[in-house]
Design a protein around this motif. Structure first.
Motif, PDB file in Angstrom:
ATOM      1  N   SER A  27       1.115   2.186 -27.844  1.00  0.00           N
ATOM      2  CA  SER A  27       2.408   2.973 -27.344  1.00  0.00           C
ATOM      3  C   SER A  27       3.003   1.998 -26.515  1.00  0.00           C
ATOM      4  CB  SER A  27       1.790   4.237 -26.482  1.00  0.00           C
ATOM      5  OG  SER A  27       1.403   5.289 -27.204  1.00  0.00           O
ATOM      6  N   PHE A  28       2.328   1.179 -25.519  1.00  0.00           N
ATOM      7  CA  PHE A  28       3.144   0.190 -24.668  1.00  0.00           C
ATOM      8  C   PHE A  28       3.827  -0.815 -25.580  1.00  0.00           C
ATOM      9  CE2 PHE A  28       3.762  -3.344 -21.914  1.00  0.00           C
ATOM     10  CZ  PHE A  28       3.938  -3.030 -21.006  1.00  0.00           C
ATOM     11  N   HIS A  29       3.288  -1.343 -26.484  1.00  0.00           N
ATOM     12  CA  HIS A  29       3.571  -2.251 -27.357  1.00  0.00           C
ATOM     13  C   HIS A  29       5.143  -1.736 -28.024  1.00  0.00           C
ATOM     14  CE1 HIS A  29       3.206  -5.515 -30.699  1.00  0.00           C
ATOM     15  NE2 HIS A  29       4.192  -5.529 -30.063  1.00  0.00           N
ATOM     16  N   LYS A  30       4.928  -0.530 -28.429  1.00  0.00           N
ATOM     17  CA  LYS A  30       6.121  -0.056 -29.210  1.00  0.00           C
ATOM     18  C   LYS A  30       7.387   0.212 -28.205  1.00  0.00           C
ATOM     19  CE  LYS A  30       7.430   4.176 -31.831  1.00  0.00           C
ATOM     20  NZ  LYS A  30       6.900   5.470 -32.479  1.00  0.00           N
ATOM     21  N   CYS A  31       7.004   0.509 -26.851  1.00  0.00           N
ATOM     22  CA  CYS A  31       7.945   0.973 -26.062  1.00  0.00           C
ATOM     23  C   CYS A  31       8.421  -0.420 -25.423  1.00  0.00           C
ATOM     24  CB  CYS A  31       7.419   1.708 -24.685  1.00  0.00           C
ATOM     25  SG  CYS A  31       7.280   3.347 -25.255  1.00  0.00           S
ATOM     26  N   PHE A  32       7.834  -1.469 -25.111  1.00  0.00           N
ATOM     27  CA  PHE A  32       8.238  -2.498 -24.244  1.00  0.00           C
ATOM     28  C   PHE A  32       8.359  -3.887 -25.129  1.00  0.00           C
ATOM     29  CE2 PHE A  32       6.791   0.560 -21.360  1.00  0.00           C
ATOM     30  CZ  PHE A  32       7.470   0.443 -20.223  1.00  0.00           C
ATOM     31  N   GLY A  33       7.998  -3.887 -26.426  1.00  0.00           N
ATOM     32  CA  GLY A  33       7.746  -4.981 -27.305  1.00  0.00           C
ATOM     33  C   GLY A  33       7.001  -5.933 -27.005  1.00  0.00           C
ATOM     34  N   SER A  34       6.007  -5.740 -26.028  1.00  0.00           N
ATOM     35  CA  SER A  34       4.815  -6.834 -25.635  1.00  0.00           C
ATOM     36  C   SER A  34       3.508  -6.209 -25.725  1.00  0.00           C
ATOM     37  CB  SER A  34       5.151  -7.230 -24.296  1.00  0.00           C
ATOM     38  OG  SER A  34       4.237  -8.046 -23.898  1.00  0.00           O
ATOM     39  N   PRO A  35       2.608  -6.700 -26.341  1.00  0.00           N
ATOM     40  CA  PRO A  35       1.354  -6.393 -26.472  1.00  0.00           C
ATOM     41  C   PRO A  35       0.446  -6.582 -25.112  1.00  0.00           C
ATOM     42  CG  PRO A  35       1.451  -8.457 -27.855  1.00  0.00           C
ATOM     43  CD  PRO A  35       2.770  -7.980 -27.246  1.00  0.00           C
ATOM     44  N   ILE A  36      -0.420  -5.575 -24.962  1.00  0.00           N
ATOM     45  CA  ILE A  36      -1.058  -5.605 -23.605  1.00  0.00           C
ATOM     46  C   ILE A  36      -2.366  -6.618 -23.951  1.00  0.00           C
ATOM     47  CG2 ILE A  36      -2.318  -4.482 -21.684  1.00  0.00           C
ATOM     48  CD1 ILE A  36      -0.845  -2.025 -22.440  1.00  0.00           C
ATOM     49  N   GLU A  37      -2.250  -7.762 -22.866  1.00  0.00           N
ATOM     50  CA  GLU A  37      -3.249  -8.633 -23.086  1.00  0.00           C
ATOM     51  C   GLU A  37      -4.493  -8.226 -22.186  1.00  0.00           C
ATOM     52  OE1 GLU A  37      -0.808 -12.778 -23.377  1.00  0.00           O
ATOM     53  OE2 GLU A  37      -0.671 -11.698 -21.667  1.00  0.00           O
TER      54      GLU A  37
END
Length: 418
Positions: free
Chosen positions: A276-286
């Motif tokens: 969900s975060f990747h979809k919203c912010f365009g950045s995967p969570i490391e």
């Protein structure tokens, strides 16, 4: 030796002069922002004060919320060659006195907003916001060689202890994070994680000091402040924890184009939050895995986090990791790739000892983390629980986290427990 840290503080103050180094976004702070040069000069003023009032090499307790003032005091204690002992600002006076006694501290620096500044036995109380007159006397990196850091461990390997990491370990972890994240003075770190914990000390304080990255400081997590920083203030580095990412992943937001590294630590990161975060912010969570005793252990960068979402990554430079038999760990008999066992770590940033206790978790240069996990053939570490959480069922050791994870899968849930 902290030589490198203080040498870098001086270098950045010279190279970047009036550029803003740290800025307070919310919460109480005497100083709302400070330039590199003014930061160096205030640190120098504090060092002169410590040298007049305190014995060389003594311990100084530091209690306060995230603030520009806190950043200055922390750095000054290291620069003076003394040991800094960061403490949670919500500790009671009795708890502060106990920490001061156990660490044999000579001084307690604390914020008047959070603690009364009455006299502690055998310990001088100093106000966090009572900054001395700035000094343009140069900082002496050699003086910082005797510096150190005490940290209260989380108690995951037993009862909470006071971890002692020497100055050379602080240089090592700051150097590693700077290299790992390719930090430069052009970066800006959003510091919401507490600077009194090892994760905050290393990622929101030491790494920016070393690299010259700017620090935007908050006291706790504010959704509005964080989103505004992503949108308007050019944040490039955002270390945080899973519950913050869960809150952020629920908002409607366009991609944050300036973010270079967004990473999580401290608890398992649910895979649905990652998506969900990747979809919203365009950045995967490391993902970052570390411990108070050894600093950063592994890191799963943005490229690998998409391919290996259930992993906390591969070991960082300066770290050696072995998987040992959980019930009878022997560092000379590591388990092969793919087998589950206890994680043992040797690191350049490793503790030297525990205060007042022996080194029962240190075996021939390796720290026994108490965590369970396995390493695949490509070197990716997956966590699976804690040694002390295992229970005996019919003579077999059972990890309740694995049982819970299996129940979630059978129920069709998407809960990720690493």
């Amino acid at each position: 030796m902290a030589y490198e840290l203080i040498e870098h503080v001086t270098r950045h103050a010279t190279m970047h002069d009036n550029k803003c180094f740290a800025k307070q976004l919310n919460g109480a702070s005497c100083l709302q922002s400070i330039s590199y040069r003014d930061f160096r000069n205030l640190v120098s003023g504090w060092v002169a004060t410590f040298d007049r009032q305190l014995a060389p090499g003594c311990t100084v307790c530091l209690s306060g919320n995230n603030s520009v003032d806190y950043l200055i005091a922390f750095t000054a204690i290291l620069a003076s060659g003394r040991v800094v002992f960061p403490l949670h600002p919500n500790l009671t006076d009795d708890e502060l006195q106990d920490a001061a006694d156990k660490s044999n501290a000579q001084a307690l620096i604390t914020s008047q907003e959070h603690k009364s500044l009455h006299h502690f036995s055998n310990c001088v109380s100093i106000g966090l916001t009572s900054h001395p007159t700035p000094s343009d006397n140069p900082l002496n990196p050699e003086q910082a060689e005797s510096a150190g850091l005490y940290l209260q461990s989380s108690g995951t390997t037993g009862l909470p202890k006071i971890v002692h990491r020497k100055a050379k370990a602080l240089d090592a972890v700051a150097r590693t994070l700077t290299t790992l994240l390719t930090l430069t003075s052009k970066d800006c770190v959003l510091a919401i994680i507490p600077m009194c914990h090892s994760y905050g000390v290393e990622n929101a304080l030491l790494a920016p000091l070393y690299s010259g990255a700017s620090i935007h400081i908050t006291q706790g997590f504010s959704l509005d402040v964080t989103l505004k920083q992503f949108k308007e203030d050019g944040i490039t580095i955002f270390p945080s924890v899973p519950f913050v990412f869960e809150a952020l992943a629920s908002v409607d937001f366009h991609a944050a184009k300036t973010l270079r590294h967004v990473y999580s630590a401290g608890a398992p990161l649910p895979e649905n939050v990652q998506r969900s975060f990747h979809k919203c912010f365009g950045s995967p969570i490391e993902q970052l895995y570390g411990a108070s005793e050894v600093g950063t252990i592994t890191f799963n960068d943005k490229e690998s986090s998409l391919a290996h979402p259930n992993s906390v990554g591969r070991v960082v430079p300066g770290v050696e990791l072995r998987i040992l038999n959980a019930n009878d760990p022997d560092v000379n008999q590591p388990l092969p790739d793919g087998e589950h066992g206890q994680i043992a770590v040797a690191s350049d940033a490793m503790l030297s000892d525990y205060i007042g206790t022996n080194k029962e978790e240190i075996d021939r240069g390796f720290f026994l983390t108490g965590d369970l996990g396995s390493v695949d053939s490509d070197g990716y570490l997956c966590l699976s629980g804690r040694v002390k959480l295992q229970i005996d069922v019919g003579g077999l050791k059972v990890n309740p986290l694995e049982v819970q994870n299996m129940e979630s899968r059978l129920a069709g849930g998407d809960l990720y427990l690493n």
